[in-house]
Design a protein around this motif. Sequence first.
Motif, PDB file in Angstrom:
ATOM      1  N   UNK A 138       0.857  -1.195   0.000  1.00  0.00           N
ATOM      2  CA  UNK A 138       0.000   0.000   0.000  1.00  0.00           C
ATOM      3  C   UNK A 138       0.889   1.239   0.000  1.00  0.00           C
ATOM      4  N   UNK A 139       1.815   1.292  -0.930  1.00  0.00           N
ATOM      5  CA  UNK A 139       2.891   2.280  -0.891  1.00  0.00           C
ATOM      6  C   UNK A 139       2.570   3.593  -1.595  1.00  0.00           C
ATOM      7  N   UNK A 140       1.367   3.726  -2.131  1.00  0.00           N
ATOM      8  CA  UNK A 140       0.989   4.992  -2.734  1.00  0.00           C
ATOM      9  C   UNK A 140       1.729   5.279  -4.031  1.00  0.00           C
ATOM     10  N   UNK A 141       1.767   6.550  -4.383  1.00  0.00           N
ATOM     11  CA  UNK A 141       2.410   6.992  -5.624  1.00  0.00           C
ATOM     12  C   UNK A 141       3.052   8.350  -5.386  1.00  0.00           C
ATOM     13  N   UNK A 142       3.927   8.726  -6.294  1.00  0.00           N
ATOM     14  CA  UNK A 142       4.667   9.980  -6.149  1.00  0.00           C
ATOM     15  C   UNK A 142       4.096  11.040  -7.083  1.00  0.00           C
ATOM     16  N   UNK A 143       3.758  12.240  -6.547  1.00  0.00           N
ATOM     17  CA  UNK A 143       3.241  13.320  -7.401  1.00  0.00           C
ATOM     18  C   UNK A 143       4.371  14.049  -8.118  1.00  0.00           C
ATOM     19  N   UNK A 144       4.210  14.246  -9.416  1.00  0.00           N
ATOM     20  CA  UNK A 144       5.224  14.913 -10.235  1.00  0.00           C
ATOM     21  C   UNK A 144       4.583  16.008 -11.079  1.00  0.00           C
ATOM     22  N   UNK A 145       5.399  16.930 -11.541  1.00  0.00           N
ATOM     23  CA  UNK A 145       4.904  18.026 -12.376  1.00  0.00           C
ATOM     24  C   UNK A 145       4.299  17.483 -13.665  1.00  0.00           C
ATOM     25  N   UNK A 146       3.125  18.004 -14.015  1.00  0.00           N
ATOM     26  CA  UNK A 146       2.453  17.584 -15.246  1.00  0.00           C
ATOM     27  C   UNK A 146       2.348  18.721 -16.254  1.00  0.00           C
TER      28      UNK A 146
END
Length: 397
Positions: free
Chosen positions: A106-114
């Motif tokens: 359940x490690x989630x995700x990383x937010x990056x510039x879009x």
Amino acid sequence: MAEHPLRVLIAGAGVAAFESALVLRDLGRVWVTVELVAPEQDFVYRPLAVAAPFRMGDVKRFPLQRLVEAAGATLIEGAVRQVDPERKVVTTDDGQELAYDALLLTLGAQPLEAVEGAFTFRGPQDSAEFERLLEQARSSGIRRLVFALPEETSWPMPLYELAMLTRVHLTDRGVEDVAVGIVTSEAAPLELFGVAASAAIRELLEIRGIELTLGAAPTTFDDGWLQVSSGEPIRADRVIALPRLEGPRIEGVPHNEHGFVDVDEHGAVWGLKDVWAAGDLTSFPIKQGGLAAQQAEAAAQSIAAHAGADVQPGSFQPVLRGLLLTGLAPRYIRAEPTTEQFAFDTEPLWWPPAKIVGRYIGPFLAMELGLTLPDVHFDKGAGVEVAVELQHPPRAQ
């Protein structure tokens, strides 16, 4: 306890991790032992990040150790870096090797510039910078704010909340000459909730004087112009965009080109034995806390059954629930994509009426942390309604 209880290791300590730990406490208490491995010291209640820049609510933090113990699990400090499915061992960044019988990721995700050149609002870490942007809009030459929703964004609601809260914030302070707009690749506002909800959202935007540009995927912002994939560039002084997400790419766990993990309807990871996954790191396209809890419940039921508990595992059947902060009365939105059923109301459509909705985690957070919703403290002087704690259950939905 069973003579040899199944050792369940949950990697992560967010919404999906707690929902699954609570399910296992309820269904598999005598059949499993549960450990959570995570590098964090605190559990962060993130959904109110959009309200923090407006001083309408706080991003709350709570000691992780206490919550994990209350959920019937044990906390291990560390960040998962590798999974060896043959040996059934997880390796952390500091070299720990943790054995498991069943592993839930359940490690989630990383937010990056879009949107290149735009200000990317990722959550609590960007609240202070967004607050400075609001100050500039109140006092300087900013005359046009555009909120941009990229095609890669997997949960659009925060952008609409930021736009509406900004409009109310500026209007209340007598700032009438700053235009606020939304540019989105969607065909309708918040279209994933269905036609009726989109119509209601469009009306809210019109009432607040927020310009809406649909079917235009924002790509880059430079020299006062927001470029879109189709159509003419859009004039803007500042652009606020939501991020795209990338999965964690854990060594030993198969993933797609964006780092996300494919699972079946019970959360089992394709190609691996005794490994499940739930939440944002899965390849399910919508990334949202309530859906993560639903995925985690299905996975935990499957694990409990695997351990020997008398339970028939259910499959993941997504139900979208969103509490939309508007600056005035919040809106509760509920949709079932598979049946096309939906509801839109100013009264709660679920209980507890929380931003994070899950069969187990909602009541758990309300009890352990005192979080009842809407847990946003609006300022009467800001010309918006005061949110109060609800003392009675809403009508069933």
